[in-house]
Design an enzyme around this catalytic site. Structure first.
Site, PDB file in Angstrom:
ATOM      1  N   GLN A 114      -2.864  -3.620  -6.626  1.00  0.00           N
ATOM      2  CA  GLN A 114      -3.169  -4.017  -5.249  1.00  0.00           C
ATOM      3  C   GLN A 114      -3.735  -5.425  -5.093  1.00  0.00           C
ATOM      4  O   GLN A 114      -3.446  -6.082  -4.102  1.00  0.00           O
ATOM      5  CB  GLN A 114      -4.117  -2.999  -4.599  1.00  0.00           C
ATOM      6  CG  GLN A 114      -3.365  -1.836  -3.992  1.00  0.00           C
ATOM      7  CD  GLN A 114      -4.296  -0.766  -3.454  1.00  0.00           C
ATOM      8  OE1 GLN A 114      -4.436   0.293  -4.047  1.00  0.00           O
ATOM      9  NE2 GLN A 114      -4.950  -1.029  -2.348  1.00  0.00           N
ATOM     10  N   TYR A 128      13.574 -12.787 -16.954  1.00  0.00           N
ATOM     11  CA  TYR A 128      13.603 -14.233 -16.677  1.00  0.00           C
ATOM     12  C   TYR A 128      14.782 -14.890 -17.421  1.00  0.00           C
ATOM     13  O   TYR A 128      15.592 -14.205 -18.045  1.00  0.00           O
ATOM     14  CB  TYR A 128      12.256 -14.862 -17.065  1.00  0.00           C
ATOM     15  CG  TYR A 128      11.124 -14.432 -16.158  1.00  0.00           C
ATOM     16  CD1 TYR A 128      11.090 -14.841 -14.825  1.00  0.00           C
ATOM     17  CD2 TYR A 128      10.114 -13.587 -16.596  1.00  0.00           C
ATOM     18  CE1 TYR A 128      10.062 -14.448 -13.973  1.00  0.00           C
ATOM     19  CE2 TYR A 128       9.082 -13.184 -15.742  1.00  0.00           C
ATOM     20  CZ  TYR A 128       9.066 -13.613 -14.438  1.00  0.00           C
ATOM     21  OH  TYR A 128       8.059 -13.216 -13.597  1.00  0.00           O
ATOM     22  N   ARG A 149       8.064 -13.138 -26.580  1.00  0.00           N
ATOM     23  CA  ARG A 149       7.979 -11.842 -25.880  1.00  0.00           C
ATOM     24  C   ARG A 149       9.391 -11.313 -25.694  1.00  0.00           C
ATOM     25  O   ARG A 149      10.186 -11.862 -24.930  1.00  0.00           O
ATOM     26  CB  ARG A 149       7.269 -12.005 -24.531  1.00  0.00           C
ATOM     27  CG  ARG A 149       7.026 -10.668 -23.888  1.00  0.00           C
ATOM     28  CD  ARG A 149       5.841 -10.650 -22.976  1.00  0.00           C
ATOM     29  NE  ARG A 149       5.606  -9.284 -22.522  1.00  0.00           N
ATOM     30  CZ  ARG A 149       4.973  -8.970 -21.428  1.00  0.00           C
ATOM     31  NH1 ARG A 149       4.462  -9.913 -20.670  1.00  0.00           N
ATOM     32  NH2 ARG A 149       4.813  -7.712 -21.075  1.00  0.00           N
ATOM     33  N   GLU A 162      11.223  -9.332 -19.186  1.00  0.00           N
ATOM     34  CA  GLU A 162      11.030  -9.091 -17.742  1.00  0.00           C
ATOM     35  C   GLU A 162      12.157  -9.655 -16.859  1.00  0.00           C
ATOM     36  O   GLU A 162      12.020  -9.746 -15.655  1.00  0.00           O
ATOM     37  CB  GLU A 162       9.674  -9.613 -17.205  1.00  0.00           C
ATOM     38  CG  GLU A 162       8.480  -9.552 -18.119  1.00  0.00           C
ATOM     39  CD  GLU A 162       8.120  -8.168 -18.598  1.00  0.00           C
ATOM     40  OE1 GLU A 162       8.156  -7.972 -19.826  1.00  0.00           O
ATOM     41  OE2 GLU A 162       7.826  -7.295 -17.775  1.00  0.00           O
ATOM     42  N   HIS A 171      12.201  -7.371 -13.834  1.00  0.00           N
ATOM     43  CA  HIS A 171      11.506  -7.188 -12.553  1.00  0.00           C
ATOM     44  C   HIS A 171      12.378  -6.463 -11.531  1.00  0.00           C
ATOM     45  O   HIS A 171      11.874  -5.843 -10.615  1.00  0.00           O
ATOM     46  CB  HIS A 171      11.061  -8.539 -11.983  1.00  0.00           C
ATOM     47  CG  HIS A 171       9.845  -9.094 -12.680  1.00  0.00           C
ATOM     48  ND1 HIS A 171       8.757  -8.322 -13.006  1.00  0.00           N
ATOM     49  CD2 HIS A 171       9.552 -10.336 -13.104  1.00  0.00           C
ATOM     50  CE1 HIS A 171       7.851  -9.065 -13.612  1.00  0.00           C
ATOM     51  NE2 HIS A 171       8.307 -10.287 -13.693  1.00  0.00           N
TER      52      HIS A 171
HETATM   53  P1  NAP Z   1      -2.664   4.406   7.522  1.00  0.00           P
HETATM   54  O1  NAP Z   1      -1.964   3.629   6.490  1.00  0.00           O
HETATM   55  O2  NAP Z   1      -3.276   3.709   8.652  1.00  0.00           O
HETATM   56  O3  NAP Z   1      -1.628   5.498   8.033  1.00  0.00           O
HETATM   57  C1  NAP Z   1      -1.944   6.489   8.949  1.00  0.00           C
HETATM   58  C2  NAP Z   1      -0.707   6.770   9.762  1.00  0.00           C
HETATM   59  O4  NAP Z   1      -1.031   7.762  10.673  1.00  0.00           O
HETATM   60  C3  NAP Z   1      -0.320   5.555  10.584  1.00  0.00           C
HETATM   61  O5  NAP Z   1       0.656   4.813   9.871  1.00  0.00           O
HETATM   62  C4  NAP Z   1       0.170   6.137  11.880  1.00  0.00           C
HETATM   63  O6  NAP Z   1       1.594   6.169  11.829  1.00  0.00           O
HETATM   64  C5  NAP Z   1      -0.361   7.557  11.885  1.00  0.00           C
HETATM   65  N1  NAP Z   1      -1.313   7.735  12.979  1.00  0.00           N
HETATM   66  C6  NAP Z   1      -2.366   6.946  13.294  1.00  0.00           C
HETATM   67  N2  NAP Z   1      -3.007   7.427  14.381  1.00  0.00           N
HETATM   68  C7  NAP Z   1      -2.339   8.538  14.741  1.00  0.00           C
HETATM   69  C8  NAP Z   1      -2.507   9.462  15.794  1.00  0.00           C
HETATM   70  N3  NAP Z   1      -3.491   9.355  16.673  1.00  0.00           N
HETATM   71  N4  NAP Z   1      -1.630  10.480  15.890  1.00  0.00           N
HETATM   72  C9  NAP Z   1      -0.636  10.614  14.991  1.00  0.00           C
HETATM   73  N5  NAP Z   1      -0.419   9.759  13.994  1.00  0.00           N
HETATM   74  C10 NAP Z   1      -1.262   8.733  13.864  1.00  0.00           C
HETATM   75  O7  NAP Z   1      -3.814   5.264   6.884  1.00  0.00           O
HETATM   76  P2  NAP Z   1      -3.822   6.154   5.576  1.00  0.00           P
HETATM   77  O8  NAP Z   1      -2.502   6.670   5.190  1.00  0.00           O
HETATM   78  O9  NAP Z   1      -4.896   7.128   5.856  1.00  0.00           O
HETATM   79  O10 NAP Z   1      -4.255   5.153   4.465  1.00  0.00           O
HETATM   80  C11 NAP Z   1      -5.494   4.492   4.581  1.00  0.00           C
HETATM   81  C12 NAP Z   1      -5.566   3.278   3.672  1.00  0.00           C
HETATM   82  O11 NAP Z   1      -5.578   3.734   2.341  1.00  0.00           O
HETATM   83  C13 NAP Z   1      -4.419   2.333   3.837  1.00  0.00           C
HETATM   84  O12 NAP Z   1      -4.819   1.215   4.574  1.00  0.00           O
HETATM   85  C14 NAP Z   1      -4.079   1.937   2.428  1.00  0.00           C
HETATM   86  O13 NAP Z   1      -4.564   0.633   2.169  1.00  0.00           O
HETATM   87  C15 NAP Z   1      -4.831   2.860   1.535  1.00  0.00           C
HETATM   88  N6  NAP Z   1      -3.910   3.637   0.675  1.00  0.00           N
HETATM   89  C16 NAP Z   1      -2.872   3.027   0.057  1.00  0.00           C
HETATM   90  C17 NAP Z   1      -2.031   3.753  -0.761  1.00  0.00           C
HETATM   91  C18 NAP Z   1      -0.902   3.097  -1.478  1.00  0.00           C
HETATM   92  O14 NAP Z   1      -0.660   1.917  -1.325  1.00  0.00           O
HETATM   93  N7  NAP Z   1      -0.158   3.812  -2.272  1.00  0.00           N
HETATM   94  C19 NAP Z   1      -2.229   5.104  -0.911  1.00  0.00           C
HETATM   95  C20 NAP Z   1      -3.275   5.710  -0.246  1.00  0.00           C
HETATM   96  C21 NAP Z   1      -4.107   4.970   0.566  1.00  0.00           C
HETATM   97  P3  NAP Z   1       2.474   6.351  13.131  1.00  0.00           P
HETATM   98  O15 NAP Z   1       1.754   5.680  14.250  1.00  0.00           O
HETATM   99  O16 NAP Z   1       3.791   5.732  12.814  1.00  0.00           O
HETATM  100  O17 NAP Z   1       2.623   7.813  13.317  1.00  0.00           O
HETATM  101 FE1  SF4 Z   2      -4.687  -5.107 -10.918  1.00  0.00          FE
HETATM  102 FE2  SF4 Z   2      -7.300  -4.607 -10.887  1.00  0.00          FE
HETATM  103 FE3  SF4 Z   2      -5.592  -2.788  -9.908  1.00  0.00          FE
HETATM  104 FE4  SF4 Z   2      -5.756  -3.282 -12.548  1.00  0.00          FE
HETATM  105  S1  SF4 Z   2      -7.343  -2.402 -11.231  1.00  0.00           S
HETATM  106  S2  SF4 Z   2      -3.891  -3.107 -11.370  1.00  0.00           S
HETATM  107  S3  SF4 Z   2      -6.120  -5.478 -12.573  1.00  0.00           S
HETATM  108  S4  SF4 Z   2      -5.966  -4.828  -9.105  1.00  0.00           S
END
Ligand code: NAP
Ligand code: SF4
Length: 670
Positions: free
Chosen positions: A347, A174, A222, A172, A260
Site C-alpha cells: 500500500q 525488463y 538477477r 521481472e 510485471h
Molecule cells: P469503502 O472502500 O468506502 O467501501 C464501502 C462501500 O460501501 C462504498 O464503496 C459504497 O459503495 C458502499 N456504501 C457506502 N455507503 C453506503 C450506504 N449508505 N448504503 C449502501 N452502500 C454504501 O469502505 P470499506 O470497504 O469499508 O474499506 C475501508 C477502507 O479500508 C478503505 O478505504 C481501504 O483503504 C481499506 N481496505 C483496503 C483493502 C484493500 O485494498 N484490499 C481491503 C480492506 C480495507 P457504493 O456506493 O457503490 O454502494
Molecule cells: Fe510495503 Fe510496508 Fe506494506 Fe511491506 S508493510 S508491503 S514495505 S507498505
C-alpha cells in the site's frame, strides 16, 4: 562466533576473490526497490539517509533501486540513470555514509525496455507491453550493441562511485527479459532467432561489464527463475542461460519471479510465505556461484530455514527492510519479536511508486522519510493519554513513549488492534497479525501503561498534559428497509466469528472490505500446491514461462457482491494488488452486481433494482460492508485541547496507512 538462533543467516560470506572481493557480515541482502528518491538529484541525501539507517541496522548488502544505462532505458521521463562521471561523483554521497555505518552497497543497473513509461522506450521488438501505454521502438542491431556497452559503462561508473558491487537487472520482465523471451523477441539478427541467440544480449552485458571492471569486482545478476507469462523461458533455457552468465563473469545470482505483466501474484500478502524457495534450490543445483533467494520472505526464521536447508546462500528482502531498518540487528540480539514485519500489502511502497509518489511503508511511515519524520527525545517530562488502540492509537502511544513521554493507552475493548484486527481473519492476510504482535511487544518494551477494557471519560483525561483521541470507527448500517432483519450482519460480526453466515450470502458494498469479506466467505483451505494450481503455476521444465491451466476453485459459499456504483467492482483497490483480489473473486465464482438500488431485506433475501428491473437475490445472510462512521463522542464532549486522529478523524478514508502515519506525525510534533 556462531549465532544460536540464526547460524546460517548471520554467517559472513565472501563474494568474489582478489583485491575487490567483498566480505559481507551476514547473508541478508536488502533487495532492490525503487523508492522515487533515486529520480531527483536533490533527493540524494535523503536516499543516503534511508540506506545509512539500514546499514546501521546490520544488513549485509544493500542493493539500490534501478539506474538506467541509457536515457532510453529510463523507467519514466527523467528517471534515475548512471551514465556519466557527475552521476558517479554524486553517488559518493550515498556510498560514503553506508560504508561509515559498516555496510556494503551495490548499484542496480536496470534498462526498462518496453516497461519504460515514456515515448522514447525501446525494446527487442516494437511489441507494446500490456501495462504501459507507450509502444517501444525496436532497437537496431547497432543500438543493441551500444546498449550492451552502456550497461558495462554504468557498471564501471558504479565502481568509481564507491559501490561495492553491482546488480544487473535481468528479471521481472525488463529489457533483458524482453531479449530472452520469444514473447517479445522476434528478431532475426544475431540478438534473436533461436533461444541461444536470444541469450546473446545478457551474456554480452555481463561479459563487457566484467571486461571493464576486472576479474574481482562482484557482479550480481538477477535472473528470472519463472517468467509466468506466455512465451516466457523454459527451465532448460534458464539453466543454460545461468551457465553462460556464470562463464561470462557473474559472481552471484539473485533471483526474481514473474514479469510485471504476469497474471499470477508473486509478492503480495496472499502469496504464501517462501512460496518460491524451491525454484531457487533448483538454480543452486545448476551453478557453482552463490545463489540468493527472494520474494515473500519476511522473517529471520524463514530466511534461516531456507539457508539451513541448502536452498540458497543468501536471502534477499526488500520490503521487510523498509518496514524495519533494524531487522538484522534485532535478529542478532535475539529480539525477533520486536521486528516490525512487512505485511506484503504494497500500500505505501509499490502502490506509491506506481502512482509516481515517493515510497514509504504502511507499518513504518519513517521509511524514505528518515530526515523528515524524526522522533526526537523530548526535553519535557509530560504525560500523554492516548484513547483507542487501533493502528492510529498504537502508533501514537508507541511513538510518544519512544520520545520519552509517560504514556497511558486506554482501550474500551479487551484487546488491541481495533478494525485492523479484523483483517487478520481474511485468508491471505494472516501476516497482519504480525503488526499487532509488533505493537504489543513495543508497548511492553517501552513501558506504556496499557488499560484494556477501560472506556476513558473526560474525567479520566483531565490530569494529562497531552491527549490524543483515536477512538476509531463503527461499521455503517445503511438505511435500508429490513436492515434489522435477523439475516443481516455487519462485516465486523462476520470477520470476528460472532455471526456464521449461511450458504448463500449477499454482500452490500464492494469496497476493500466487501471484497475481503467475499474472499473470506468463499475460501476453502489450500496448501502451497493448491495455491499454485489455482493460479496456474506449473513446472517451467514442462511449459514456457511455467504457466499451466488454472485449476478451478470450489467456493465454500455462493456469494453475490453488490454495489450502487456502476464502475467495475474493486476498481478502488491498490494498483499493484487490486487485480489479484479481483481475480480471486472471479476464481471463487462471486456474482458481481453493480448499479443496484437497495429496496428491502426480508425472509426472501435482498431486494434490489438494477437498470430499472426489480429482483430478489435469494440468500440466507446479508453482510453489510457499507463503510464506517467515526466514533468521536468522547472528543466532542471534551472541554480541553486534544488531537483527533485515525478513523475518528476521517472515517471515509479509514485506512491503516493513513492512521499509522498520522499517529506518528502528531506525536513527532508534540
Ligand atoms: P469503502 O472502500 O468506502 O467501501 C464501502 C462501500 O460501501 C462504498 O464503496 C459504497 O459503495 C458502499 N456504501 C457506502 N455507503 C453506503 C450506504 N449508505 N448504503 C449502501 N452502500 C454504501 O469502505 P470499506 O470497504 O469499508 O474499506 C475501508 C477502507 O479500508 C478503505 O478505504 C481501504 O483503504 C481499506 N481496505 C483496503 C483493502 C484493500 O485494498 N484490499 C481491503 C480492506 C480495507 P457504493 O456506493 O457503490 O454502494
Ligand atoms: Fe510495503 Fe510496508 Fe506494506 Fe511491506 S508493510 S508491503 S514495505 S507498505
Amino acid at each position: 562466533m556462531t549465532h544460536p538462533l540464526y547460524p546460517h543467516l548471520l554467517e559472513p560470506i565472501t563474494l568474489g576473490s582478489g583485491p575487490d572481493a567483498l566480505t559481507l557480515r551476514n547473508r541478508v541482502v536488502m533487495g532492490s526497490m525503487h523508492t522515487g528518491l533515486e529520480d531527483h538529484p536533490w533527493d540524494i541525501d535523503k536516499l543516503a539517509a534511508f540506506f545509512e539507517e539500514r546499514a546501521r541496522g546490520g544488513v549485509g548488502l544493500i542493493i539500490t533501486g534501478g539506474y538506467a544505462p541509457t536515457k532510453r532505458g529510463w523507467l519514466k521521463p527523467f528517471a534515475s540513470e548512471m551514465t556519466n562521471r557527475l552521476h558517479a561523483k554524486r553517488h559518493e554521497r550515498v556510498t560514503g555514509p553506508v560504508h561509515e555505518a559498516g555496510g556494503a552497497i551495490a548499484l542496480q543497473v536496470l534498462h526498462a525496455g518496453r516497461y519504460g513509461y515514456h515515448p522514447l522506450s525501446q525494446s527487442a521488438s516494437d511489441k507494446k507491453s500490456p501495462i504501459t501505454p507507450f509502444r517501444p521502438s525496436a532497437m537496431s542491431t547497432k543500438e543493441v550493441d551500444h546498449t550492451a556497452t552502456a550497461f558495462a559503462k554504468s557498471v564501471a561508473l558504479a565502481r568509481k562511485a564507491g559501490y561495492d558491487a553491482v546488480e544487473i537487472m535481468g528479471s521481472e520482465g525488463y529489457l533483458i527479459n524482453q531479449f530472452l523471451a520469444s514473447r517479445t523477441n522476434d528478431r532475426d539478427d544475431q540478438w534473436g532467432g533461436s533461444a541461444a541467440r536470444r541469450m546473446h544480449f545478457p551474456v554480452e552485458v555481463v561479459r563487457r561489464s566484467r571486461e571493464l571492471v576486472g576479474d574481482d569486482f562482484p557482479i550480481v545478476y538477477r535472473i528470472s527463475l519463472l517468467d509466468l507469462v506466455e512465451g516466457g523461458q523454459t527451465w532448460e533455457e534458464t539453466a543454460e542461460l545461468a551457465l553462460h552468465l556464470q562463464a561470462a563473469g557473474v559472481t552471484v545470482f539473485n533471483t526474481g519471479i514473474g514479469w510485471h505483466e504476469a497474471r499470477v501474484p508473486t509478492i503480495i500478502t496472499q502469496v504464501p510465505r517462501g512460496a518460491w524457495r524451491s525454484y531457487t534450490a533448483r538454480l543452486k543445483q545448476v551453478v557453482d556461484v552463490p545463489v540468493c533467494a527472494s520474494n515473500r520472505i519476511n522473517t529471520p526464521e524463514l530466511a534461516e530455514d531456507i539457508l539451513a536447508s541448502g536452498e540458497a546462500d543468501l536471502v534477499s528482502m526488500a520490503r521487510p527492510l523498509l518496514a524495519d531498518a533494524a531487522f538484522v540487528a534485532k535478529a542478532m540480539d535475539e529480539r525477533a519479536d520486536e521486528i516490525n514485519t512487512c505485511i506484503a500489502c504494497n500500500q505505501a511502497c509499490l502502490d506509491h511508486v506506481f502512482a509516481n509518489q515517493r515510497a514509504s511503508c504502511l507499518v513504518n511511515p519513517r521509511a524514505c522519510h528518515e530526515t523528515e519524520l524524526v522522533l526526537m527525545p523530548t526535553l519535557r517530562k509530560q504525560t500523554v493519554a492516548v484513547v483507542g488502540a487501533g493502528p492510529a492509537g498504537l502508533a501514537a502511544a508507541t511513538s510518544a513513549a519512544e520520545r520519552g513521554f509517560e504514556v497511558t493507552l486506554f482501550e474500551k475493548s479487551a484487546w488491541l488492534g481495533g478494525q485492523f484486527r479484523l483483517a487478520m481473519a481474511v485468508p491471505g492476510k494472516e501476516d497482519f497479525a504480525d503488526t499487532l504482535r509488533y505493537f504489543t511487544r513495543r508497548l511492553e518494551v517501552l513501558g506504556v501503561d496499557v488499560r484494556l477494557g477501560a472506556e476513558a471519560t473526560a474525567g479520566d483525561l483531565a490530569g494529562f498534559d497531552q491527549v490524543v483521541v483515536a477512538t476509531g470507527v463503527e461499521p455503517r448500517m445503511p438505511d435500508i428497509p429490513g436492515i434489522d432483519h435477523a439475516s443481516v450482519a455487519s462485516y465486523a460480526e462476520v470477520l470476528s466469528g460472532a455471526v456464521v453466515p449461511g450458504r448463500r450470502v449477499a454482500v452490500i458494498g464492494a469496497g476493500g472490505i466487501g471484497v475481503d469479506v467475499s474472499v473470506f466467505l468463499t475460501h476453502t483451505d489450500e496448501d502451497l500446491d493448491d495455491w499454485m494450481a489455482h493460479w496456474g503455476v506449473g513446472d517451467p521444465a514442462l511449459t514456457e514461462g511455467g504457466l499451466t491451466e488454472p485449476k478451478p476453485r470450489t467456493p465454500a459459499r455462493e456469494v453475490t457482491l453488490v454495489q450502487r456504483k456502476t464502475t467495475p467492482i474493486g476498481i478502488s483497490l491498490g494498483k499493484t494488488s487490486g487485480w489479484a483480489h479481483r481475480a480471486v473473486l472471479k476464481q471463487s465464482k462471486v456474482t458481481q452486481v453493480s448499479g443496484a438500488t437497495y429496496d428491502r431485506i426480508d425472509d426472501d433475501g435482498l431486494h434490489v433494482t438494477v437498470d430499472g428491473v426489480a429482483r430478489v437475490i435469494e440468500v440466507d445472510t446479508v453482510v453489510v460492508c457499507a463503510g464506517q462512521d467515526s466514533v468521536r463522542g468522547l472528543y466532542d464532549g471534551l472541554d480541553r485541547d486534544a488531537y483527533l486522529i485515525g478513523g475518528a478523524d476521517i472515517a471515509a478514508e479509514l485506512d491503516a496507512k493513513r492512521a499509522i502515519k498520522q499517529g506518528t506525525e502528531v506525536v513527532a510534533g508534540l
